[in-house]
Design an enzyme around this catalytic site. Structure first.
Site, PDB file in Angstrom:
ATOM      1  N   SER A   1      -2.111   0.899  -4.493  1.00 51.92           N
ATOM      2  CA  SER A   1      -2.627   2.068  -3.768  1.00 51.92           C
ATOM      3  C   SER A   1      -3.933   2.536  -4.388  1.00 51.92           C
ATOM      4  O   SER A   1      -4.101   2.491  -5.601  1.00 51.92           O
ATOM      5  CB  SER A   1      -1.598   3.202  -3.841  1.00 51.92           C
ATOM      6  OG  SER A   1      -2.191   4.414  -3.422  1.00 51.92           O
ATOM      7  N   ALA A   2      -4.829   3.005  -3.526  1.00 52.42           N
ATOM      8  CA  ALA A   2      -6.116   3.550  -4.001  1.00 52.42           C
ATOM      9  C   ALA A   2      -5.926   4.943  -4.592  1.00 52.42           C
ATOM     10  O   ALA A   2      -6.869   5.523  -5.127  1.00 52.42           O
ATOM     11  CB  ALA A   2      -7.099   3.611  -2.839  1.00 52.42           C
ATOM     12  N   SER A   3      -4.710   5.485  -4.479  1.00 53.23           N
ATOM     13  CA  SER A   3      -4.499   6.877  -4.903  1.00 53.23           C
ATOM     14  C   SER A   3      -4.157   7.024  -6.375  1.00 53.23           C
ATOM     15  O   SER A   3      -3.216   6.402  -6.873  1.00 53.23           O
ATOM     16  CB  SER A   3      -3.386   7.506  -4.071  1.00 53.23           C
ATOM     17  OG  SER A   3      -3.112   8.804  -4.568  1.00 53.23           O
TER      18      SER A   3
ATOM     19  N   ASN B   1      -2.858   9.573  -7.434  1.00 57.84           N
ATOM     20  CA  ASN B   1      -1.620  10.358  -7.410  1.00 57.84           C
ATOM     21  C   ASN B   1      -0.394   9.489  -7.099  1.00 57.84           C
ATOM     22  O   ASN B   1       0.712  10.016  -6.974  1.00 57.84           O
ATOM     23  CB  ASN B   1      -1.729  11.460  -6.352  1.00 57.84           C
ATOM     24  CG  ASN B   1      -2.793  12.497  -6.715  1.00 57.84           C
ATOM     25  OD1 ASN B   1      -2.674  13.180  -7.724  1.00 57.84           O
ATOM     26  ND2 ASN B   1      -3.854  12.582  -5.937  1.00 57.84           N
TER      27      ASN B   1
ATOM     28  N   ARG C   1     -11.137   8.640  -3.542  1.00 57.40           N
ATOM     29  CA  ARG C   1     -11.445  10.070  -3.430  1.00 57.40           C
ATOM     30  C   ARG C   1     -12.958  10.342  -3.392  1.00 57.40           C
ATOM     31  O   ARG C   1     -13.441  11.062  -2.524  1.00 57.40           O
ATOM     32  CB  ARG C   1     -10.811  10.806  -4.613  1.00 57.40           C
ATOM     33  CG  ARG C   1     -10.759  12.312  -4.453  1.00 57.40           C
ATOM     34  CD  ARG C   1     -10.151  12.957  -5.680  1.00 57.40           C
ATOM     35  NE  ARG C   1      -8.881  12.339  -6.038  1.00 57.40           N
ATOM     36  CZ  ARG C   1      -8.290  12.447  -7.235  1.00 57.40           C
ATOM     37  NH1 ARG C   1      -8.847  13.163  -8.179  1.00 57.40           N
ATOM     38  NH2 ARG C   1      -7.149  11.833  -7.484  1.00 57.40           N
TER      39      ARG C   1
ATOM     40  N   LYS D   1      -9.012   6.473   5.364  1.00 53.90           N
ATOM     41  CA  LYS D   1      -7.760   5.806   4.995  1.00 53.90           C
ATOM     42  C   LYS D   1      -8.016   4.622   4.053  1.00 53.90           C
ATOM     43  O   LYS D   1      -8.809   3.736   4.383  1.00 53.90           O
ATOM     44  CB  LYS D   1      -6.975   5.376   6.232  1.00 53.90           C
ATOM     45  CG  LYS D   1      -6.433   6.578   6.965  1.00 53.90           C
ATOM     46  CD  LYS D   1      -5.416   6.207   8.013  1.00 53.90           C
ATOM     47  CE  LYS D   1      -4.829   7.483   8.606  1.00 53.90           C
ATOM     48  NZ  LYS D   1      -4.070   7.214   9.822  1.00 53.90           N
ATOM     49  N   GLY D   2      -7.356   4.636   2.902  1.00 55.97           N
ATOM     50  CA  GLY D   2      -7.501   3.558   1.926  1.00 55.97           C
ATOM     51  C   GLY D   2      -8.764   3.653   1.091  1.00 55.97           C
ATOM     52  O   GLY D   2      -8.982   2.839   0.201  1.00 55.97           O
TER      53      GLY D   2
ATOM     54  N   THR E   1       1.153  10.264   3.607  1.00 54.31           N
ATOM     55  CA  THR E   1       0.432  11.341   2.920  1.00 54.31           C
ATOM     56  C   THR E   1      -0.935  11.587   3.565  1.00 54.31           C
ATOM     57  O   THR E   1      -1.636  12.513   3.165  1.00 54.31           O
ATOM     58  CB  THR E   1       0.290  11.019   1.417  1.00 54.31           C
ATOM     59  OG1 THR E   1       0.215   9.614   1.252  1.00 54.31           O
ATOM     60  CG2 THR E   1       1.441  11.558   0.608  1.00 54.31           C
TER      61      THR E   1
ATOM     62  N   ASP F   1       0.883  -1.152   0.000  1.00 56.36           N
ATOM     63  CA  ASP F   1       0.000   0.000   0.000  1.00 56.36           C
ATOM     64  C   ASP F   1       0.937   1.222   0.000  1.00 56.36           C
ATOM     65  O   ASP F   1       2.137   1.081   0.278  1.00 56.36           O
ATOM     66  CB  ASP F   1      -0.837  -0.051   1.298  1.00 56.36           C
ATOM     67  CG  ASP F   1      -1.670   1.185   1.507  1.00 56.36           C
ATOM     68  OD1 ASP F   1      -2.301   1.647   0.541  1.00 56.36           O
ATOM     69  OD2 ASP F   1      -1.703   1.692   2.648  1.00 56.36           O
ATOM     70  N   LEU F   2       0.420   2.405  -0.312  1.00 57.84           N
ATOM     71  CA  LEU F   2       1.295   3.593  -0.333  1.00 57.84           C
ATOM     72  C   LEU F   2       1.134   4.441   0.941  1.00 57.84           C
ATOM     73  O   LEU F   2       2.019   4.488   1.791  1.00 57.84           O
ATOM     74  CB  LEU F   2       0.977   4.439  -1.578  1.00 57.84           C
ATOM     75  CG  LEU F   2       1.738   5.761  -1.690  1.00 57.84           C
ATOM     76  CD1 LEU F   2       3.223   5.542  -1.902  1.00 57.84           C
ATOM     77  CD2 LEU F   2       1.185   6.585  -2.857  1.00 57.84           C
ATOM     78  N   ASP F   3      -0.048   5.062   1.039  1.00 59.45           N
ATOM     79  CA  ASP F   3      -0.271   6.000   2.142  1.00 59.45           C
ATOM     80  C   ASP F   3      -0.324   5.253   3.480  1.00 59.45           C
ATOM     81  O   ASP F   3      -1.194   4.421   3.685  1.00 59.45           O
ATOM     82  CB  ASP F   3      -1.585   6.756   1.881  1.00 59.45           C
ATOM     83  CG  ASP F   3      -1.959   7.680   3.017  1.00 59.45           C
ATOM     84  OD1 ASP F   3      -1.051   8.128   3.727  1.00 59.45           O
ATOM     85  OD2 ASP F   3      -3.156   7.940   3.189  1.00 59.45           O
TER      86      ASP F   3
ATOM     87  N   LYS G   1     -10.746  -1.163  -2.264  1.00 61.09           N
ATOM     88  CA  LYS G   1     -10.569  -1.941  -1.033  1.00 61.09           C
ATOM     89  C   LYS G   1     -11.832  -1.764  -0.185  1.00 61.09           C
ATOM     90  O   LYS G   1     -12.381  -0.666  -0.191  1.00 61.09           O
ATOM     91  CB  LYS G   1      -9.345  -1.416  -0.265  1.00 61.09           C
ATOM     92  CG  LYS G   1      -8.052  -1.507  -1.067  1.00 61.09           C
ATOM     93  CD  LYS G   1      -6.927  -0.715  -0.380  1.00 61.09           C
ATOM     94  CE  LYS G   1      -5.739  -0.587  -1.320  1.00 61.09           C
ATOM     95  NZ  LYS G   1      -4.639   0.212  -0.769  1.00 61.09           N
TER      96      LYS G   1
ATOM     97  N   GLU H   1      -0.236  -3.320   4.563  1.00 63.16           N
ATOM     98  CA  GLU H   1      -1.287  -2.291   4.646  1.00 63.16           C
ATOM     99  C   GLU H   1      -1.328  -1.621   6.011  1.00 63.16           C
ATOM    100  O   GLU H   1      -0.880  -2.193   7.001  1.00 63.16           O
ATOM    101  CB  GLU H   1      -2.653  -2.964   4.441  1.00 63.16           C
ATOM    102  CG  GLU H   1      -3.218  -2.858   3.062  1.00 63.16           C
ATOM    103  CD  GLU H   1      -3.748  -1.466   2.704  1.00 63.16           C
ATOM    104  OE1 GLU H   1      -3.833  -0.599   3.597  1.00 63.16           O
ATOM    105  OE2 GLU H   1      -4.056  -1.249   1.530  1.00 63.16           O
ATOM    106  N   ASP H   2      -1.930  -0.433   6.056  1.00 65.69           N
ATOM    107  CA  ASP H   2      -2.126   0.254   7.345  1.00 65.69           C
ATOM    108  C   ASP H   2      -3.605   0.501   7.623  1.00 65.69           C
ATOM    109  O   ASP H   2      -3.936   1.060   8.666  1.00 65.69           O
ATOM    110  CB  ASP H   2      -1.400   1.615   7.359  1.00 65.69           C
ATOM    111  CG  ASP H   2      -2.077   2.604   6.441  1.00 65.69           C
ATOM    112  OD1 ASP H   2      -2.407   2.230   5.290  1.00 65.69           O
ATOM    113  OD2 ASP H   2      -2.308   3.747   6.871  1.00 65.69           O
TER     114      ASP H   2
HETATM  115  P1  B16 Z   1      -6.360  10.138  -4.373  1.00 64.50           P
HETATM  116  P2  B16 Z   1      -3.622   4.223  -0.120  1.00 64.50           P
HETATM  117  C1  B16 Z   1      -5.438   6.185  -0.338  1.00 64.50           C
HETATM  118  O1  B16 Z   1      -4.129   5.741  -0.460  1.00 64.50           O
HETATM  119  C2  B16 Z   1      -5.560   7.100   0.863  1.00 64.50           C
HETATM  120  O2  B16 Z   1      -5.323   6.383   2.062  1.00 64.50           O
HETATM  121  C3  B16 Z   1      -6.951   7.679   0.920  1.00 64.50           C
HETATM  122  O3  B16 Z   1      -7.080   8.541   2.019  1.00 64.50           O
HETATM  123  C4  B16 Z   1      -7.234   8.438  -0.391  1.00 64.50           C
HETATM  124  O4  B16 Z   1      -8.555   8.982  -0.410  1.00 64.50           O
HETATM  125  C5  B16 Z   1      -7.059   7.464  -1.572  1.00 64.50           C
HETATM  126  O5  B16 Z   1      -5.746   6.940  -1.533  1.00 64.50           O
HETATM  127  C6  B16 Z   1      -7.300   8.135  -2.915  1.00 64.50           C
HETATM  128  O6  B16 Z   1      -6.312   9.088  -3.165  1.00 64.50           O
HETATM  129  O7  B16 Z   1      -7.382  11.186  -4.043  1.00 64.50           O
HETATM  130  O8  B16 Z   1      -4.947  10.662  -4.403  1.00 64.50           O
HETATM  131  O9  B16 Z   1      -6.713   9.369  -5.625  1.00 64.50           O
HETATM  132  O10 B16 Z   1      -3.630   4.098   1.381  1.00 64.50           O
HETATM  133  O11 B16 Z   1      -4.519   3.220  -0.816  1.00 64.50           O
HETATM  134  O12 B16 Z   1      -2.233   4.250  -0.696  1.00 64.50           O
HETATM  135 MG    MG Z   2      -2.912   3.124   3.395  1.00 64.64          MG
END
Ligand code: B16
Ligand code: MG
Length: 216
Positions: free
Chosen positions: A112-114, A116, A47, A43-44, A15, A7-9, A143, A167-168
């Protein structure tokens, strides 16, 4: 153990604080009582799902177009913040673990769900350690669905049972377990209840720790 899927964040970098500050600014503008405790639920979570949770703190109804604009506003602010990320923002022990995995020929992927995530990996200077970064734009179920971790394993050409997922977030641990992988949780035993192995900090992670526990 043939691969480790990260996982990233909260695992590679923290972040979450930037996500919080950007959502907080939007919530203040909308007069919503958003705080750090509520932020834990995000978290996870993707958006748009995060936005829905925040909007549920009030009773105003927004059109899909308005929601899109609100999410974009939050993301613009978030992007300004992550532009300042540097390799010093890597969580402790992560670069050492990535190096060990690379030297041992163990596959690595990012789940990662992000949206970014590729930008953040570049800012952290660790893109080259990853054999695959799952494109979250192509993932249909977030997730706790296993899709994102299963996609990581498939792209690496390994079986789920040959993978460790780190994961966190609770939703993330569920995603790893329902994918049939070995779940490592970063956090407290209360938060990471279902994980196969719990570490309180990423500083505790190492190839030998993962290998020893994976065998059991
Ligand atoms: P974005 P992860 C997740 O990252 C974050 O924990 C979560 O808070 C955020 O809303 C999600 O990414 C989406 O991020 O807006 O940048 O697309 O923990 O899956 O690495
Ligand atoms: Mg995370």
């Amino acid at each position: 153990m043939k691969a480790v899927i990260f996982d990233l964040d909260g695992v590679i970098t923290d972040t979450a604080e930037y996500h919080y500050l950007a959502w907080k600014s939007l919530a203040d503008e909308l007069n919503l009582p958003f705080d750090k405790e509520f932020n834990e639920k995000l978290k996870g979570v993707s958006r748009m799902e995060s936005l829905e949770l925040i909007l549920s703190l009030g009773d105003t109804a927004y059109s899909d177009e308005e929601k899109k604009a609100l999410a974009e506003k939050k993301n613009d602010l978030y992007k300004e913040m992550i532009a300042k990320v540097t390799p010093a923002d890597l969580l402790p022990g992560i670069e050492a673990l990535l190096k060990e995995l690379q030297e041992a020929g163990i596959g690595t992927a990012l789940a990662s769900a992000s949206k970014n995530a590729p930008f953040i990996l570049d800012r952290l200077g660790v893109t080259h350690y990853f054999n695959h970064v799952v494109d979250v734009n192509l993932i249909k179920q977030g997730k706790p669905d296993p899709e994102i971790f299963l996609t990581g394993a498939a792209k690496l050409g390994v079986l789920p049972e040959e993978c460790v997922g780190i994961e966190d977030a609770e939703a993330g641990i569920e995603s790893i377990l329902s994918a049939g992988m070995y779940a490592v949780g970063v956090g407290t035993p209360a938060q990471m209840q279902k994980a196969d192995l719990i570490v309180s900090s990423t500083a505790e992670l190492s190839l030998s720790l993962l290998k020893e526990n994976f065998k059991q």
